[in-house]
Design a protein around this motif. Structure first.
Motif, PDB file in Angstrom:
ATOM      1  N   LEU A   4       2.600  -1.879   6.197  1.00 54.25           N
ATOM      2  CA  LEU A   4       3.239  -0.389   5.916  1.00 54.25           C
ATOM      3  C   LEU A   4       2.676  -0.119   4.156  1.00 54.25           C
ATOM      4  O   LEU A   4       3.091   0.961   3.669  1.00 54.25           O
ATOM      5  CB  LEU A   4       4.441  -0.350   5.823  1.00 54.25           C
ATOM      6  CG  LEU A   4       5.284  -0.455   7.136  1.00 54.25           C
ATOM      7  CD1 LEU A   4       6.694  -0.309   7.187  1.00 54.25           C
ATOM      8  CD2 LEU A   4       4.497   0.429   8.287  1.00 54.25           C
ATOM      9  N   LEU A   5       1.853  -0.896   3.640  1.00 58.14           N
ATOM     10  CA  LEU A   5       1.520  -0.748   2.133  1.00 58.14           C
ATOM     11  C   LEU A   5       0.710   0.512   2.304  1.00 58.14           C
ATOM     12  O   LEU A   5       1.041   1.035   0.794  1.00 58.14           O
ATOM     13  CB  LEU A   5       0.628  -2.080   1.745  1.00 58.14           C
ATOM     14  CG  LEU A   5       1.523  -3.250   1.579  1.00 58.14           C
ATOM     15  CD1 LEU A   5       0.658  -4.644   1.329  1.00 58.14           C
ATOM     16  CD2 LEU A   5       2.706  -3.106   0.384  1.00 58.14           C
ATOM     17  N   GLY A   6       0.138   0.801   3.160  1.00 63.83           N
ATOM     18  CA  GLY A   6      -0.800   2.248   2.794  1.00 63.83           C
ATOM     19  C   GLY A   6       0.151   3.227   2.801  1.00 63.83           C
ATOM     20  O   GLY A   6      -0.150   4.199   2.198  1.00 63.83           O
ATOM     21  N   SER A   7       1.413   3.384   3.488  1.00 61.64           N
ATOM     22  CA  SER A   7       2.342   4.347   3.498  1.00 61.64           C
ATOM     23  C   SER A   7       3.125   4.397   2.434  1.00 61.64           C
ATOM     24  O   SER A   7       3.580   5.163   1.478  1.00 61.64           O
ATOM     25  CB  SER A   7       3.274   4.280   4.644  1.00 61.64           C
ATOM     26  OG  SER A   7       2.560   4.678   5.820  1.00 61.64           O
ATOM     27  N   MET A   8       3.453   3.024   1.679  1.00 59.80           N
ATOM     28  CA  MET A   8       4.168   2.981   0.595  1.00 59.80           C
ATOM     29  C   MET A   8       3.554   3.322  -0.861  1.00 59.80           C
ATOM     30  O   MET A   8       4.119   3.876  -1.741  1.00 59.80           O
ATOM     31  CB  MET A   8       4.503   1.427   0.217  1.00 59.80           C
ATOM     32  CG  MET A   8       5.470   0.718   1.254  1.00 59.80           C
ATOM     33  SD  MET A   8       5.646  -1.044   1.156  1.00 59.80           S
ATOM     34  CE  MET A   8       5.998  -1.219  -0.682  1.00 59.80           C
ATOM     35  N   ASP A  47      -0.837   7.383  -2.792  1.00 61.00           N
ATOM     36  CA  ASP A  47      -1.628   7.647  -4.000  1.00 61.00           C
ATOM     37  C   ASP A  47      -2.715   6.800  -4.314  1.00 61.00           C
ATOM     38  O   ASP A  47      -3.427   7.337  -5.386  1.00 61.00           O
ATOM     39  CB  ASP A  47      -0.550   8.148  -4.901  1.00 61.00           C
ATOM     40  CG  ASP A  47       0.055   6.886  -5.476  1.00 61.00           C
ATOM     41  OD1 ASP A  47       0.224   5.933  -4.926  1.00 61.00           O
ATOM     42  OD2 ASP A  47       0.913   7.184  -6.402  1.00 61.00           O
ATOM     43  N   GLY A  48      -2.972   5.915  -3.804  1.00 55.62           N
ATOM     44  CA  GLY A  48      -3.965   4.697  -4.123  1.00 55.62           C
ATOM     45  C   GLY A  48      -3.554   3.873  -5.276  1.00 55.62           C
ATOM     46  O   GLY A  48      -4.324   3.441  -5.904  1.00 55.62           O
ATOM     47  N   SER A  49      -2.389   3.942  -5.737  1.00 53.28           N
ATOM     48  CA  SER A  49      -1.953   3.181  -6.978  1.00 53.28           C
ATOM     49  C   SER A  49      -1.648   1.757  -6.728  1.00 53.28           C
ATOM     50  O   SER A  49      -1.004   1.010  -7.494  1.00 53.28           O
ATOM     51  CB  SER A  49      -0.442   3.694  -7.376  1.00 53.28           C
ATOM     52  OG  SER A  49       0.647   3.587  -6.335  1.00 53.28           O
TER      53      SER A  49
END
Length: 262
Positions: free
Chosen positions: A187-191, A194-196
């Motif tokens: 789920l890191l892409g959802s977390m 914003d690309g941070s």
């Protein structure tokens, strides 16, 4: 052997039940998911299985055992069925056997809650752009990843492994303690929409560790099934969120990290 039942809710985006399913698949045990709408998990008959009204619950008809909380379920499955020590260590490696418990508890008390709160305040909380909370849980999530990163780096040095050799949290093999982190990692892409977060650059050991787990046949099979469920099932979770006073909306589905979404 009868299938072990794991309770989950459509469309399967919730990560915790998949922790149990991954362990079941890795151990070669028969399993099935019992799908229950989110709107029914706070009431009977489900609360007779899980009095906390959360997911998952597990029912093992072979031993007449019903459990809730993923850590308890994973410990039960390993103690009962992992006689060949596929995902754990025996008493001949006593310290490592028990160190696995520290990492499982760290996943439950650290990764799950911090990652979950980051998603909540980034996407779901009714008050938008609550930046202090978003920053806090983003920083805590990265701190959690840093703990794992540092341990994997030390393990690589200790065991004298080459840069492309797999490295694990404890000992010299993948265990249930490693695998428990996989579903939340996806789920890191959802977390961090914003690309941070540049996972491969900021936490290279963590990134390789996750890819090594998602490439395992059993784990890959479960994650591919998860993707199929998310694509094909209606999301009853959206209906529940729409009735919550402190919720706005579920996050837009983002590609799962380390999973082939084609």
């Amino acid at each position: 052997m009868q299938s072990i039942k794991v309770y989950h809710a459509p469309s399967g985006q919730g990560p915790n039940p998949w922790k149990v399913v991954i362990v079941l698949e890795e151990l070669g045990l028969p399993w099935e998911i019992v799908w229950i709408p989110y709107g029914e998990i706070k009431s009977e008959p489900y609360t007779s299985l899980n009095p906390n009204g959360r997911l998952p619950a597990m029912v093992d008809p072979n031993k007449n055992v019903t459990l809730w909380e993923t850590g308890a379920i994973i410990n039960y499955l390993v103690a009962t069925y992992d006689k060949d020590l596929q995902l754990t260590y025996g008493d001949d490696r006593f310290e490592e056997k028990w160190l696995l418990q520290s990492w499982l508890m760290f996943q439950m008390s650290g990764q799950g809650p911090m990652f979950g709160q980051k998603i909540w305040f980034t996407h779901i909380h009714v008050e938008q752009n609550l930046q202090t909370a978003i920053d806090r849980y983003g920083n805590e999530s990265k701190r959690i990843m840093g703990v794992v990163e540092g341990t994997l780096r030390k393990q690589r040095q200790k065991l004298g492994l080459a840069a492309d050799d797999p490295v694990w949290l404890v000992g010299d093999k993948c265990t249930y303690a490693d695998l428990a982190f996989v579903p939340w990692n996806t789920l890191l892409g959802s977390m961090f929409p914003d690309g941070s977060l540049d996972l491969a650059k900021e936490f290279p050991e963590y990134y390789r560790w996750h890819l090594n787990m998602t490439g395992r046949p059993g784990t890959k099979k479960v994650l591919e099934y998860r993707e199929e469920c998310i694509r094909s099932m209606s999301d009853t979770g959206a209906q529940v969120v729409s009735r919550q006073k402190d919720a706005r909306q579920l996050p837009k589905y983002e590609k799962s990290v380390g999973v082939d979404n084609a």
